[in-house]
Design a protein around this motif. Structure first.
Motif, PDB file in Angstrom:
ATOM      1  N   LYS A  59       0.742  -1.119  -0.134  1.00 39.02           N
ATOM      2  CA  LYS A  59      -0.125  -0.545  -0.318  1.00 39.02           C
ATOM      3  C   LYS A  59       0.877   1.559   0.189  1.00 39.02           C
ATOM      4  N   GLN A  78      -5.746  12.067   7.188  1.00 38.89           N
ATOM      5  CA  GLN A  78      -6.710  13.080   8.427  1.00 38.89           C
ATOM      6  C   GLN A  78      -6.176  14.605   8.698  1.00 38.89           C
ATOM      7  N   LYS A 109      -9.026  15.126  -2.797  1.00 36.58           N
ATOM      8  CA  LYS A 109      -9.389  13.871  -3.245  1.00 36.58           C
ATOM      9  C   LYS A 109      -7.890  12.472  -4.049  1.00 36.58           C
ATOM     10  N   SER A 110      -6.831  12.790  -4.106  1.00 38.40           N
ATOM     11  CA  SER A 110      -6.070  11.434  -4.681  1.00 38.40           C
ATOM     12  C   SER A 110      -6.453  10.655  -3.292  1.00 38.40           C
ATOM     13  N   GLY A 111      -6.471  11.093  -2.300  1.00 33.04           N
ATOM     14  CA  GLY A 111      -6.505  10.451  -0.643  1.00 33.04           C
ATOM     15  C   GLY A 111      -7.819  10.130  -0.004  1.00 33.04           C
ATOM     16  N   GLN A 112      -7.860   9.399   0.743  1.00 36.51           N
ATOM     17  CA  GLN A 112      -9.356   9.144   1.803  1.00 36.51           C
ATOM     18  C   GLN A 112      -9.202  10.520   2.744  1.00 36.51           C
ATOM     19  N   LEU A 113      -9.793  10.990   2.153  1.00 40.73           N
ATOM     20  CA  LEU A 113     -10.541  12.676   3.537  1.00 40.73           C
ATOM     21  C   LEU A 113     -10.952  12.043   4.199  1.00 40.73           C
ATOM     22  N   GLU A 114     -10.276  12.083   5.821  1.00 40.59           N
ATOM     23  CA  GLU A 114     -11.677  11.303   7.257  1.00 40.59           C
ATOM     24  C   GLU A 114     -10.860  12.713   8.133  1.00 40.59           C
ATOM     25  N   ASP A 146      -2.820   7.185  -3.176  1.00 36.88           N
ATOM     26  CA  ASP A 146      -4.333   7.036  -3.512  1.00 36.88           C
ATOM     27  C   ASP A 146      -4.926   5.777  -2.452  1.00 36.88           C
ATOM     28  N   GLN A 147      -3.745   5.433  -1.130  1.00 38.00           N
ATOM     29  CA  GLN A 147      -4.855   4.192  -0.576  1.00 38.00           C
ATOM     30  C   GLN A 147      -4.263   5.229   0.735  1.00 38.00           C
ATOM     31  N   THR A 148      -4.410   6.163   1.131  1.00 37.69           N
ATOM     32  CA  THR A 148      -3.315   6.807   2.581  1.00 37.69           C
ATOM     33  C   THR A 148      -4.652   7.243   2.362  1.00 37.69           C
ATOM     34  N   THR A 149      -5.082   7.423   3.879  1.00 36.27           N
ATOM     35  CA  THR A 149      -5.950   8.268   4.793  1.00 36.27           C
ATOM     36  C   THR A 149      -5.170   9.242   4.997  1.00 36.27           C
TER      37      THR A 149
END
Length: 284
Positions: free
Chosen positions: A186, A220, A234-239, A215-218
Motif C-alpha cells: 500500500k 486525516q 481527493k487523491s487520498g481518502q479524506l477523513e 491513492d490508498q492513504t487516509t
C-alpha cells in the motif's frame, strides 16, 4: 574622520547589494578558519563541514529552497548533507556552535538502511528534496512546529514509515513528497495534517493536480481547518477528525525520605556500653 568611516560603510553596503552577496546584519561573526579549527569544522571552499553522531552538517552562506520561495536575503545557516552512516535514533540539534540548523538538505538520508527514527528540532524550516527517500528501516519521523516546507520526494518510498504527522506550520508540500509503497504493497497508511491545507508545489501549469502516489492513504484533518474540499485533496481518502484534547499529566509528588531513628545511649555508672548511633543517610 567620522565622515570617511561612514562613507566606507555605505560603499560596502552598496557593493554587497549590487553583487548579490550577503549583507550581515547579525551580531554573529562571519566564520573563519581560526573559528573552524576551534570548533571542529573543516573548510571546503567557501563552506564548512562537520560530523556529529553520524550526521554531516554544512555551514554556508546562502538561501535554501524555502528562503528563495519567500524572497529572503542570504544568511549563514546550517543544513544537513549526505549522511550514509546515520543509524538508530537520530536527533538533529537546533543549533551548532551558534548557528541555526535551518534545513534537512537534499538527499541527506537517501537510501539509508540503518536509521530507524529521526527527531527534527523546531529551528528546521525545510525538509529538502529526497531527504528521506528510500530509507528502508525508517519507522518514525518527528516533524517540528516551525517546519514550513516539505519538498518533492522527501519521504518517497519509505516501506516501514506508515504514519506521518504534519504540523500546522507547514505551508508548502511537494506533489511527490509522500508517494511510494509500504511493505504490504500500500501507499503511506496515514498522513495527518494539524492545520489548514498547504499549497501543493510542482503541479503542471493549468492542471488541478493533487498529491501523487497516495491513492490508498487516509488523509486525516481536523474539522475546524479549511482548504480540504478542493479537488486536489481527493487523491487520498479524506477523513475529518475532532481536535484531540490533551489532559496534562499530574506531577508526581515525591514522598520525603524517612530519617532513621537514633537510639539513645543508656546511662551507666561503670564502663558504659555505648550503643552506636546509626548514620543518617543523605537523600540522593
Amino acid at each position: 574622520m567620522k565622515k570617511i568611516l561612514f562613507g566606507l560603510l555605505m560603499a560596502v553596503l552598496l557593493i554587497s547589494n549590487f553583487s548579490g552577496k550577503a549583507v550581515f546584519a547579525t551580531t554573529m561573526e562571519e566564520p573563519n578558519e581560526a573559528w573552524a579549527k576551534e570548533h571542529g569544522w573543516t573548510k571546503r571552499s567557501d563552506r564548512y563541514e562537520k560530523n556529529v553522531d553520524g550526521v554531516n552538517y554544512q555551514l554556508w552562506c546562502g538561501r535554501n529552497a524555502y528562503d528563495k520561495l519567500k524572497g529572503r536575503d542570504f544568511t549563514w545557516q546550517i543544513m544537513t548533507i549526505q549522511s550514509p552512516d546515520a543509524a538508530g535514533v537520530i536527533v538533529i540539534p537546533g543549533t551548532l556552535d551558534g548557528f541555526s540548523v535551518k534545513s534537512i538538505g537534499p538527499d541527506t538520508f537517501r537510501a539509508n538502511r540503518e536509521m530507524e527514527k529521526c527527531i527534527i528540532p523546531q529551528e528546521v524550516e525545510l525538509i529538502g528534496t529526497g531527504a528521506f527517500e528510500n530509507c528502508s528501516a525508517l519507522m518514525e519521523v518527528k516533524l517540528p512546529k516551525g517546519l514550513k516546507m516539505i519538498d518533492a520526494e522527501a519521504f518517497y518510498n519509505c516501506p516501514e514509515l506508515h504514519t506521518i504527522h504534519v504540523p500546522e506550520t507547514v505551508d508548502y508540500v511537494g506533489r511527490t513528497s509522500f508517494c511510494g509503497e509500504t511493505a504490504n504493497g500500500k501507499g503511506l497508511e496515514i498522513l495527518r495534517f494539524d492545520g489548514n491545507a498547504p499549497e501543493i508545489l510542482y503541479t503542471n501549469q493549468g492542471e488541478n493536480q493533487g498529491l501523487s502516489g497516495i491513492d490508498q492513504t487516509t488523509i486525516q484533518v481536523y474539522e475546524n481547518t479549511s482548504g480540504w474540499s478542493a479537488d486536489i485533496w481527493k487523491s487520498g481518502q479524506l477523513e475529518y477528525v475532532k481536535q484531540e484534547s490533551v489532559t496534562p499529566t499530574p506531577e508526581k509528588t515525591e514522598e520525603p525520605e524517612k530519617t532513621p531513628e537514633v537510639t539513645e545511649t543508656p546511662e551507666v555508672t561503670e564502663k558504659p556500653e555505648v550503643t552506636e548511633i546509626p548514620q543518617e543517610t543523605e537523600p540522593p
